[in-house]
Write a protein that holds these residues in place. Structure first.
Motif, PDB file in Angstrom:
ATOM      1  N   GLY A  92      -2.620   4.793   3.291  1.00 17.88           N
ATOM      2  CA  GLY A  92      -3.189   3.779   2.402  1.00 17.88           C
ATOM      3  C   GLY A  92      -3.923   2.722   3.190  1.00 17.88           C
ATOM      4  O   GLY A  92      -4.035   2.807   4.433  1.00 17.88           O
ATOM      5  N   GLY A  93      -4.418   1.706   2.485  1.00 16.75           N
ATOM      6  CA  GLY A  93      -5.269   0.701   3.100  1.00 16.75           C
ATOM      7  C   GLY A  93      -4.545  -0.192   4.101  1.00 16.75           C
ATOM      8  O   GLY A  93      -5.055  -0.461   5.192  1.00 16.75           O
ATOM      9  N   SER A  94      -3.351  -0.681   3.734  1.00 15.11           N
ATOM     10  CA  SER A  94      -2.648  -1.593   4.641  1.00 15.11           C
ATOM     11  C   SER A  94      -2.299  -0.904   5.957  1.00 15.11           C
ATOM     12  O   SER A  94      -2.495  -1.470   7.045  1.00 15.11           O
ATOM     13  CB  SER A  94      -1.367  -2.123   3.983  1.00 15.11           C
ATOM     14  N   GLU A  95      -1.794   0.312   5.866  1.00  9.54           N
ATOM     15  CA  GLU A  95      -1.476   1.072   7.089  1.00  9.54           C
ATOM     16  C   GLU A  95      -2.734   1.303   7.925  1.00  9.54           C
ATOM     17  O   GLU A  95      -2.683   1.308   9.158  1.00  9.54           O
ATOM     18  CB  GLU A  95      -0.898   2.448   6.725  1.00  9.54           C
ATOM     19  N   SER A 153      -9.751 -13.926   2.128  1.00  3.83           N
ATOM     20  CA  SER A 153      -9.957 -12.481   2.319  1.00  3.83           C
ATOM     21  C   SER A 153      -8.646 -11.759   2.030  1.00  3.83           C
ATOM     22  O   SER A 153      -7.586 -12.388   1.946  1.00  3.83           O
ATOM     23  CB  SER A 153     -10.356 -12.226   3.776  1.00  3.83           C
ATOM     24  N   TYR A 154      -8.711 -10.440   1.904  1.00  2.98           N
ATOM     25  CA  TYR A 154      -7.479  -9.674   1.769  1.00  2.98           C
ATOM     26  C   TYR A 154      -7.597  -8.368   2.534  1.00  2.98           C
ATOM     27  O   TYR A 154      -8.564  -7.616   2.346  1.00  2.98           O
ATOM     28  CB  TYR A 154      -7.158  -9.383   0.296  1.00  2.98           C
ATOM     29  N   HIS A 155      -6.613  -8.120   3.409  1.00  2.00           N
ATOM     30  CA  HIS A 155      -6.660  -6.893   4.203  1.00  2.00           C
ATOM     31  C   HIS A 155      -5.396  -6.060   4.060  1.00  2.00           C
ATOM     32  O   HIS A 155      -5.250  -5.063   4.764  1.00  2.00           O
ATOM     33  CB  HIS A 155      -6.912  -7.231   5.674  1.00  2.00           C
ATOM     34  N   GLY A 156      -4.467  -6.487   3.196  1.00  5.35           N
ATOM     35  CA  GLY A 156      -3.304  -5.637   2.982  1.00  5.35           C
ATOM     36  C   GLY A 156      -2.002  -6.401   2.954  1.00  5.35           C
ATOM     37  O   GLY A 156      -1.928  -7.589   3.285  1.00  5.35           O
ATOM     38  N   PHE A 158     -13.497  -8.086   8.677  1.00  4.69           N
ATOM     39  CA  PHE A 158     -14.120  -8.709   7.499  1.00  4.69           C
ATOM     40  C   PHE A 158     -14.301  -7.661   6.402  1.00  4.69           C
ATOM     41  O   PHE A 158     -14.356  -6.461   6.674  1.00  4.69           O
ATOM     42  CB  PHE A 158     -15.493  -9.292   7.876  1.00  4.69           C
ATOM     43  N   GLU A 159     -14.389  -8.141   5.151  1.00  6.92           N
ATOM     44  CA  GLU A 159     -14.774  -7.282   4.026  1.00  6.92           C
ATOM     45  C   GLU A 159     -16.282  -7.464   3.828  1.00  6.92           C
ATOM     46  O   GLU A 159     -16.724  -8.595   3.584  1.00  6.92           O
ATOM     47  CB  GLU A 159     -14.063  -7.729   2.748  1.00  6.92           C
ATOM     48  N   PRO A 160     -17.068  -6.404   3.903  1.00  8.89           N
ATOM     49  CA  PRO A 160     -18.527  -6.562   3.790  1.00  8.89           C
ATOM     50  C   PRO A 160     -18.945  -7.244   2.483  1.00  8.89           C
ATOM     51  O   PRO A 160     -19.855  -8.066   2.472  1.00  8.89           O
ATOM     52  CB  PRO A 160     -19.042  -5.127   3.855  1.00  8.89           C
ATOM     53  N   ALA A 212     -14.977  -3.348  10.063  1.00  7.84           N
ATOM     54  CA  ALA A 212     -15.350  -3.505   8.650  1.00  7.84           C
ATOM     55  C   ALA A 212     -14.229  -2.934   7.792  1.00  7.84           C
ATOM     56  O   ALA A 212     -13.920  -1.742   7.882  1.00  7.84           O
ATOM     57  CB  ALA A 212     -16.658  -2.779   8.362  1.00  7.84           C
ATOM     58  N   ASP A 213     -13.614  -3.789   6.986  1.00  4.67           N
ATOM     59  CA  ASP A 213     -12.593  -3.319   6.051  1.00  4.67           C
ATOM     60  C   ASP A 213     -13.305  -2.873   4.776  1.00  4.67           C
ATOM     61  O   ASP A 213     -13.667  -3.679   3.930  1.00  4.67           O
ATOM     62  CB  ASP A 213     -11.590  -4.440   5.763  1.00  4.67           C
ATOM     63  N   GLU A 214     -13.494  -1.558   4.671  1.00  3.39           N
ATOM     64  CA  GLU A 214     -14.204  -0.983   3.526  1.00  3.39           C
ATOM     65  C   GLU A 214     -13.223  -0.307   2.571  1.00  3.39           C
ATOM     66  O   GLU A 214     -13.567   0.651   1.888  1.00  3.39           O
ATOM     67  CB  GLU A 214     -15.256   0.014   4.014  1.00  3.39           C
ATOM     68  N   ALA A 253      -9.904   3.485   2.224  1.00  5.71           N
ATOM     69  CA  ALA A 253      -8.723   3.945   1.460  1.00  5.71           C
ATOM     70  C   ALA A 253      -9.189   4.055   0.002  1.00  5.71           C
ATOM     71  O   ALA A 253     -10.306   4.509  -0.227  1.00  5.71           O
ATOM     72  CB  ALA A 253      -7.549   2.996   1.626  1.00  5.71           C
ATOM     73  N   LYS A 254      -8.412   3.610  -0.958  1.00  9.07           N
ATOM     74  CA  LYS A 254      -8.798   3.596  -2.379  1.00  9.07           C
ATOM     75  C   LYS A 254      -9.729   4.767  -2.760  1.00  9.07           C
ATOM     76  O   LYS A 254      -9.258   5.851  -3.048  1.00  9.07           O
ATOM     77  CB  LYS A 254      -9.430   2.248  -2.722  1.00  9.07           C
ATOM     78  N   GLY A 255     -11.052   4.554  -2.728  1.00  9.23           N
ATOM     79  CA  GLY A 255     -11.996   5.594  -3.147  1.00  9.23           C
ATOM     80  C   GLY A 255     -11.965   6.852  -2.290  1.00  9.23           C
ATOM     81  O   GLY A 255     -12.565   7.868  -2.648  1.00  9.23           O
TER      82      GLY A 255
HETATM   83  C1  LIG Z   1     -10.194  -4.956   1.343  1.00  6.12           C
HETATM   84  C2  LIG Z   1      -8.796  -4.426   1.278  1.00  6.12           C
HETATM   85  N1  LIG Z   1      -8.169  -4.094   2.420  1.00  6.12           N
HETATM   86  C3  LIG Z   1      -6.925  -3.601   2.414  1.00  6.12           C
HETATM   87  C4  LIG Z   1      -6.228  -3.416   1.238  1.00  6.12           C
HETATM   88  C5  LIG Z   1      -4.834  -2.861   1.271  1.00  6.12           C
HETATM   89  O1  LIG Z   1      -4.850  -1.551   0.798  1.00  6.12           O
HETATM   90  P1  LIG Z   1      -3.518  -0.883   0.175  1.00  6.12           P
HETATM   91  O2  LIG Z   1      -3.187  -1.672  -1.060  1.00  6.12           O
HETATM   92  O3  LIG Z   1      -3.947   0.542  -0.095  1.00  6.12           O
HETATM   93  O4  LIG Z   1      -2.466  -0.948   1.198  1.00  6.12           O
HETATM   94  C6  LIG Z   1      -6.835  -3.749   0.028  1.00  6.12           C
HETATM   95  C7  LIG Z   1      -6.119  -3.591  -1.245  1.00  6.12           C
HETATM   96  O5  LIG Z   1      -6.477  -4.088  -2.268  1.00  6.12           O
HETATM   97  C8  LIG Z   1      -8.161  -4.266   0.042  1.00  6.12           C
HETATM   98  O6  LIG Z   1      -8.791  -4.598  -1.081  1.00  6.12           O
END
Ligand SMILES: Cc1ncc(COP(=O)(O)O)c(C=O)c1O
Length: 444
Positions: free
Chosen positions: A104-107, A137-140, A206-208, A240-242, A269-271
């Motif tokens: 997943g994204g956080s990992e 911002s949010y990275h997990g 960063f999130e683009p 880049a956190d995509e 992740a996600k998509g």
């Molecule tokens: C930009 C971004 N990075 C990381 C994450 C974390 O991903 P996950 O919820 O799959 O662990 C998210 C979740 O919303 C996110 O939007």
């Protein structure tokens, strides 16, 4: 059912959740037979639509052959093939690179942070271990990812547990810190000042396009290119956190493609599987991989479920659908879904509670204000975006509400991110329901 008695530890003990039982296309049904148009792809996850048999069959076929092996003992054809396809999808800058698959994204973000650190050690820059990031911002949710996140409410109570590194501002055109005067360069200059003063910086993440925290805030042109140049000049890796913006969501394969920027590390992740299976990916550019290969010849990191065969099979099948059905084009400014969405959301601007409508491709945000002239937000405890989402759900429309865009607490917005297969008729219907839901929330 009384939700306090649920055996599942839910996100909320007070919110009544419908029980989802089926999905097809852009629609999800609950056990009572009510249908919900998935106008935010839950949390910008589903890009290809629900109920795609090809994906489920690919997962079943892989599961029948081989469900799992541990990445310390075996590699698998499915992960090798998917990694090659993904690097190809990421473009020329990633050819010759490598992919680290997670669940997943956080990992994946955690893995990217550690990879950046190891890269610096391998090239003899042992003093570099800090990851600079952005406020709002949010990275997990895991502690490392939370440390580099700026989302105040999601990190607040965990602050004593996380390590704090430097943060810079995120460009936010509707409430620009610099009054939109040369703001691309001025936001980038904040990063330069921080890197110039910090010999310990290993990477900048960063999130683009800002995802959930600011609600699809798009950076001014020129900003990301300057940021990339600054990072290169200071020997700092660009991550880049995509997770939200990648895999076509913004109308390009990855959002950085809009500005011709090639990061050193990209996180998806996600998509990546559209939600059919839990999967994240860290894409590393060739020079990052080569530093490890020529140095210690190992990556000091791993999870049991790295490159899970069934999940990577889902990823392959999803990528095939994205490419065969030209879904990135559907999400781009020439695509039917995007055009319909842009028109429907622009139509909401007339509402006095709508302050801003923004975004790129099929990642859009609507920011609410109590006064359009002053851009004053609603009081936080009115939970305006939550009420709009509730009213929308009662009308069979599912959207993603957030708060905190102004100062981490106040500032209400919705994230709108439908799957790319949504029809223009469904988008128009959703626009009408949303208008009515905003009207009801404003009255109540
Ligand atoms: C930009 C971004 N990075 C990381 C994450 C974390 O991903 P996950 O919820 O799959 O662990 C998210 C979740 O919303 C996110 O939007």
């Amino acid at each position: 059912m009384n939700h306090s008695l649920s055996a599942v530890l839910r996100r909320s003990f007070s919110k009544p959740y419908p029980t989802a039982v089926r999905g097809a296309g852009a629609v999800v049904w609950d056990e009572a037979g009510r249908q919900y148009l998935d106008f935010s792809s839950s949390a910008a996850v589903n890009f290809i639509g629900h109920g795609e048999r090809e994906v489920v069959e690919a997962m079943a076929a892989q599961g029948r052959e081989l469900e799992f092996v541990h990445s310390s003992q075996f590699v698998t054809p499915v992960a090798e093939e998917f990694a090659r396809e993904l690097l190809d999808f990421a473009g020329a800058g990633f050819r010759g690179g490598a992919v680290f698959f997670t669940s997943g994204g956080s990992e994946a973000v955690e893995s990217a942070l550690k990879l950046a650190r190891q890269y610096q050690v391998e090239i003899g820059q042992k003093q570099r271990f800090q990851v600079v990031s952005r406020r709002q911002s949010y990275h997990g949710a895991t502690l490392g990812a939370l440390a580099v996140s700026g989302n105040i409410r999601r990190r607040e109570i965990y602050l004593p547990m996380v390590r704090e590194f430097d943060k810079v501002a995120t460009p936010y055109c509707y409430r620009c810190d610099y009054g939109c005067r040369e703001c691309a360069s001025r936001y980038a200059a904040e990063l330069e000042r921080v890197l110039a003063a910090n010999p310990h910086a290993a990477a900048f993440i960063f999130e683009p396009v800002s995802g959930a925290t600011l609600g699809a805030a798009v950076p001014p042109d020129g900003y990301l290119r300057e940021v990339a140049e600054i990072c290169a000049r200071y020997g700092v890796l660009l991550i880049a956190d995509e997770v939200m913006t990648g895999m076509g969501r913004t109308g390009r394969n990855f959002a950085v493609d809009h500005w011709g920027v090639v990061p050193d590390i990209m996180v998806a992740a996600k998509g990546l599987t559209s939600g059919y299976a839990p999967l994240g990916a860290v894409l590393a550019a060739p020079r990052v991989v080569q530093a490890l290969a020529r140095g210690s010849a190992s990556f000091v990191h791993g999870f049991t479920y790295n490159a899970h065969p069934v999940c990577t099979a889902a990823g392959r099948a999803v990528l095939k659908i994205i490419q065969d059905r030209k879904l990135v084009a559907a999400a781009s400014c020439n695509g039917a879904a995007e055009r319909a969405l842009r028109e429907a959301l622009e139509g909401l601007r007339a509402h006095p509670s709508v302050g801003d409508v923004r975004g790129l491709g099929l990642l859009r945000g609507i920011e609410f204000v109590s006064d359009r002239q002053s851009k004053a937000p609603f009081p936080h405890d009115r939970n305006f975006s939550g009420r709009v989402a509730q009213k929308a759900a009662e009308r069979g429309l599912s959207v993603y509400p957030m708060q905190g865009s102004v100062d981490g607490y106040s500032g209400d917005h919705l994230l709108i991110a439908p799957p790319a297969i949504i029809s223009p008729e469904q988008v128009r219907w959703a626009g009408e329901q949303l208008h009515a839901a905003i009207e009801e929330a404003a009255r109540g």
